[in-house]
Design a protein around this motif. Structure first.
Motif, PDB file in Angstrom:
ATOM      1  N   ALA A  87      50.762  11.533  25.160  1.00  0.00           N
ATOM      2  CA  ALA A  87      51.118  13.118  26.001  1.00  0.00           C
ATOM      3  C   ALA A  87      52.418  12.996  26.344  1.00  0.00           C
ATOM      4  O   ALA A  87      53.173  11.830  26.627  1.00  0.00           O
ATOM      5  N   ALA A 139      45.615  15.673  31.654  1.00  0.00           N
ATOM      6  CA  ALA A 139      45.646  17.089  31.736  1.00  0.00           C
ATOM      7  C   ALA A 139      46.595  17.340  33.059  1.00  0.00           C
ATOM      8  O   ALA A 139      46.998  16.731  33.818  1.00  0.00           O
ATOM      9  N   LEU A 168      51.803  17.367  32.746  1.00  0.00           N
ATOM     10  CA  LEU A 168      50.483  16.797  32.768  1.00  0.00           C
ATOM     11  C   LEU A 168      50.530  15.462  33.744  1.00  0.00           C
ATOM     12  O   LEU A 168      51.468  14.777  34.015  1.00  0.00           O
ATOM     13  N   GLN A 180      46.145  17.558  25.383  1.00  0.00           N
ATOM     14  CA  GLN A 180      47.307  16.939  26.006  1.00  0.00           C
ATOM     15  C   GLN A 180      48.243  17.017  25.064  1.00  0.00           C
ATOM     16  O   GLN A 180      49.374  16.763  25.512  1.00  0.00           O
TER      17      GLN A 180
END
Length: 646
Positions: free
Chosen positions: A287, A344, A352, A560
């Motif tokens: 991510a 998320a 995030l 993500q």
């Protein structure tokens, strides 16, 4: 970034919507083969606009007499299965099975029967068909000849419409034939595999976490054992190459220095090995945590040594192919094992966040959200279970984050073991409240001992439905595999981005766009999927596989890894050679519903790619970078009654 603000009227409306439905999921009548010791995954493998389901596991209890040990009227049977449920529309599926008795390939479109399976979907060769990475154990007469515990980590290429969407094993895929075996027999999802293009070359890369038994020499009587975290760079043909590109914390401050350095025999100076800190019994994700456009790596698990136990690691992607270990603020982060990470944007500010579930070294089970402040690199605040965030602390956990009730807020579904209200094993739905706390939905609690779940859009309504399979004791043995329909209303698809542009310079193709929009999801919570297609070869690179014509996502697992950013600075850059490209960008909401692609073209040069018979037979023969992609299969042989993969 802008903070997502709601008016009091909006807050009231959201709260009403979140509490209006008495039952979030409604069980459907159809039954599918019940298995346990496995997990399920959702993808549209045949690109027909309908979600499909693949799950593996062991079928071990039958009501009819059979050879074996009787247990309370049931009879033990131990056999690995693979089940491929092909979507027929309106929540119905046609089932295909693989089991070790198949002598001429495997019935689930060639997929191997496995239990403890971890299955992920990705496009390994940029041909637009979604391929499979699946790992697990199959000790029912199937043998790969590499791991003494009969553990597999296999890449399957999807052969496309011309070959009936059959799957064939990619030979010598380069991956470690091992997985996270340091766990019990219950559901673990796909958490030990991370997928994303960390180096922006258009090919999907893989990070694996786990433990393994191995032998330096096949003739050795005893095997060795180790925990591991491995990074593999995708080569664009279905094979992968390990990368040792990790920079650890300095030797004198690194709590696990002995695993990450070796001492030079001449200078006596510590030399970094380039590996990530080894752990098992954990979870790993790619991510972009600091918003610089590069996928970072975060994971949890159990580490050995004097500073052993539950841990959490964050490695910053430096943008040059290397990752740098970051010091962890132990006042904020709680390391866990038997753990799960889900990433998320939980509070709608465009950054995030990290949800961590698991067992800490001390205290109760954890369910903590680390809220990304965006105030400098990797700055987080903890919303913890002890402080009343409304989540259940879980161990042996698997989790996903999505808007389950269509109110524009990110909810959580998680499975595992909890001591809350003596609930024990189960799957639990937590709906987010406007104040960013969560409420457990009573109708969203399911018995999932020794089983699992998967989310998909099985009715093509833009919302997430549920597939659950499990075997457990609920006053009686209970085995079932069922579809549960989401009872909330249809979700409107987002609007596509505006003014997509593309520019090529210095070996990089940069795609820019203006924000899309959505009726339910605030603009700051939207994400963007990007494709780059070579118009000469047809090869296509995508952040997340999707149907280029309709925009429908082919898998939901790695939302993500999509692009987020400031409304006036939305862009993505990919390293590609000069060529003639089509690019597209789509908007994706919190449910995983996606708009059509807004497209443009960028032609820098026309490459001379030969047109030969191999191209016509196996198109596309070349991937995005113009490299030849072969379709050599690894066969399944039967030797002395045992199948052998070669």
């Amino acid at each position: 970034m802008k903070q997502n603000l709601y008016s009091l009227l909006t807050l009231a409306a959201l709260f009403t919507a979140a509490t209006a439905s008495a039952q979030i999921f409604e069980q459907q009548p159809e039954d599918y083969l019940p298995l346990h010791r496995g997990t399920a995954s959702v993808a549209d493998y045949n690109n027909d606009g309908l979600d499909d389901i693949y799950y593996g596991g062991a079928n071990w209890l039958f009501e009819q007499p059979a050879d074996g040990e009787s247990h309370d009227g049931y009879f033990w049977n131990w056999s690995a299965y693979g089940v491929l449920l092909t979507g027929q529309g309106e929540g119905r599926f046609a089932a295909k099975y693989s089991n070790p008795n198949d002598q001429d390939g495997f019935g689930a479109n060639g997929l191997l029967p496995l239990y403890w399976n971890v299955t992920r979907w990705l496009d390994v060769d940029n041909d637009g068909n979604i391929d499979v990475l699946t790992g697990g154990k199959s000790d029912c007469g199937v043998w790969a000849g590499e791991d003494p515990d009969w553990i597999y980590q296999l890449v399957y290429r999807n052969l496309g419409a011309e070959r009936g969407y059959q799957f064939e094993i990619v030979p010598n895929d380069g991956l470690l034939q091992a997985m996270d075996k340091g766990r019990n027999d219950n559901s673990y999802g796909a958490k030990t595999v991370a997928i994303g293009d960390y180096d922006k070359d258009g090919f999907q890369d893989i990070a694996l976490l786990g433990e393994r038994n191995y032998k330096l020499d096949p003739a050795d009587e005893e095997s060795r054992w180790e925990r591991f975290v491995r990074l593999y760079r995708g080569l664009g043909d279905g094979t992968f190459q390990e990368q040792r590109v990790f920079r650890p914390l300095p030797y004198d401050v690194n709590p696990r220095a002995e695993a990450l350095f070796e001492i030079d025999e001449e200078t006596f100076e510590p030399v970094a090995l380039g590996i990530a800190a080894p752990v098992s019994n954990g979870s790993i994700r790619f991510a972009d945590l600091n918003g610089d456009g590069w996928l970072d790596l975060v994971y949890t698990g159990w580490r050995d040594g004097s500073y052993g136990g539950g841990c959490l690691y964050i490695y910053k992607n430096l943008g040059n192919g290397e990752f740098e270990e970051l010091p962890i603020d132990t006042d904020t982060f709680v390391g866990c094992y038997e753990s799960e990470l889900t990433i998320a944007d939980f509070n709608g500010d465009g950054w995030l966040d990290i949800l961590s579930l698991g067992t800490p070294n001390e205290g109760n089970k954890r369910a903590d959200i680390y809220l990304n402040t965006g105030e400098g690199d990797f700055t987080f605040l903890r919303s913890d279970v002890d402080g009343g965030n409304g989540l259940y602390g879980l161990s042996a956990a698997a989790a996903e984050a999505a808007d389950l009730n269509n109110d524009g807020l990110t909810d959580v579904i998680a499975t595992g073991w909890t001591n809350v209200n003596d609930l024990g094993w189960g799957s639990f739905v937590f709906l987010q409240n406007p104040d960013n706390t969560f409420t457990a939905e009573p109708s969203g609690t399911f018995l999932t001992e020794s089983g699992g779940y998967a989310l998909g859009d099985f009715y093509n309504r833009g919302v997430r439905d549920l597939f659950i399979f499990h075997c457990g004791w609920d006053g009686d043995w209970k085995l079932e595999s069922k579809i549960y329909k989401n009872t909330y209303g249809d979700n409107s698809l987002p609007e596509a981005p505006a003014n997509v542009g593309a520019n090529y310079a210095d070996g990089q193709l940069t795609v820019t766009w203006e924000p899309g929009s959505d009726n339910e999801t605030d603009v700051m919570s939207l994400a963007y999927n990007v494709f780059v297609r070579n118009r000469q070869t047809g090869a296509i690179a995508q952040l997340l596989p999707a149907n280029r014509e309709t925009g429908r996502l082919l898998t939901y697992r790695d939302l993500q890894t999509l692009v987020r950013g400031e409304e006036d600075a939305l862009s993505f850059t990919l390293r590609v050679p000069e060529g003639d490209y089509e690019v597209g960008v789509q908007t994706v909401d919190l449910c995983g519903a996606a708009s059509t692609f807004a497209t443009t073209t960028c032609a820098t040069a026309i490459r001379d790619i030969a047109d030969d018979e191999a191209q016509k037979e196996n198109a596309p023969t070349y991937n995005l970078a113009g490299q030849r992609v072969g379709h050599e299969a690894r066969g399944i042989l039967v030797r002395e009654g045992r199948k052998v993969i070669h």
